[in-house]
Design an enzyme around this catalytic site. Sequence first.
Site, PDB file in Angstrom:
ATOM      1  CD  GLU A 191      28.469   1.838  45.381  1.00  0.00           C
ATOM      2  OE1 GLU A 191      28.721   0.710  45.849  1.00  0.00           O
ATOM      3  OE2 GLU A 191      29.254   2.799  45.460  1.00  0.00           O
ATOM      4  CB  CYS A 251      24.547  11.076  47.699  1.00  0.00           C
ATOM      5  SG  CYS A 251      25.920  11.300  46.556  1.00  0.00           S
ATOM      6  CB  CYS A 274      32.364   9.269  36.058  1.00  0.00           C
ATOM      7  SG  CYS A 274      32.560  11.056  35.814  1.00  0.00           S
ATOM      8  CB  CYS A 286      38.356  13.264  39.149  1.00  0.00           C
ATOM      9  SG  CYS A 286      37.381  14.579  38.383  1.00  0.00           S
ATOM     10  CB  CYS A 288      36.726  10.273  41.581  1.00  0.00           C
ATOM     11  SG  CYS A 288      34.998   9.736  41.616  1.00  0.00           S
ATOM     12  CB  CYS A 347      33.081  12.579  49.462  1.00  0.00           C
ATOM     13  SG  CYS A 347      33.336  13.613  48.026  1.00  0.00           S
TER      14      CYS A 347
END
Length: 384
Positions: free
Chosen positions: A92, A105, A112, A116, A119, A347
């Site tokens: 994205e 962004c 990933c 985290c 996230c 975010c």
Amino acid sequence: MSKVNLLNFDLDGLTAYCEGLGEKRFRATQLFRWIHQRGAADFSAMTDLAKSLRDKLTGLAEIRPLPVVSEHVSADGTIKWLFDVGAGNAVETVFIPEDDRGTLCVSSQAGCAVGCRFCSTGHQGFSRNLTTGEILAQLWQAEHALRVRLKTPAGERVITNVVMMGMGEPLQNYDALVPALRTMLDDLGYGLSRRRVTVSTSGVVPMMDRLRVDCPVALAVSLHAPTDPLRNELVPLNRKYPLDELMAACLRYLDAAPRDFITFEYCMLDGVNDSVAQAGELLALIDGRRGPRVPCKLNLIPFNPFPASGLTCSPRDRVTAFGKVLQDAGVVTTIRKTRGDDIDAACGQLAGEVQDRTRAAERMKRLPIPVVALGAAAPRPHEH
């Protein structure tokens, strides 16, 4: 034999490629401008290139776009694209328009591996690094599509800022990242200022040191906790590079950085990291009481909940109280305005589609929700 994707090259790389074809350096400069400044993908349209070179390139090379799976436009003007990067993976990319700038962004990985807790991308796991060409294609496609859509006057850029804050940990894809950054900065490419290109990292200390030497741009560090025990739970990379090492690396980075401060990102999690006492601990971490003072700006980010996290966003009054502790001590502190949350473009919400090779979702389901006892004023997330 597959064609060479010219988006994989910065100017030096494209020069070496053209020299390998028996061409002079100025031909690479012409080609680089056609690709990045004009958005051309058809060699036959590159009229100031020799026909012999155009014919060679047509047979050997291409400017390879990413297939668009979907596009969503938020009520606030934010645009989110989902790009297909093959083998069942999609990433994205988000464009955020402002009165005085346009920010893109950009993603650096399919998924990933940092994991985290807050996230959405991390909960999907990790498939692979993106190539330089796949990183740059996001900017190349967005910039030139938006110029047409917005009827931008010739010579004007739509995208003035790039933040490597999409899917992935950029510094874990370092070799592909740096040529992409160099193309963004190159006056013959996108001509962006080093101050307007930001790499966000969870704190990969050795790569922070390398970036300082190789291509120093603005740096944002995903902090999210004031102490090692809590950060170990929220940002597992902290177990490898704890806060003392991270703060020292931030100070080293400032020697070459285009800005005289580091941006610290801090996601506000209800009952986890948002107490006034924790604001005091954060202040001690950055103002020199626990170690060297780190010139910084704090960006407090309201958490965007998703079901798998088990976490909720801090109430507004607690975010404000947290920020006031920092502001009263003279630390520049902002509360990020949420953009694009109606299209899951805010975010921490970028998830795309990831063929996980790490079994992240399975592992995260077994982890307890990190909670710090804060008393009755701060109920635990599972009590809501």
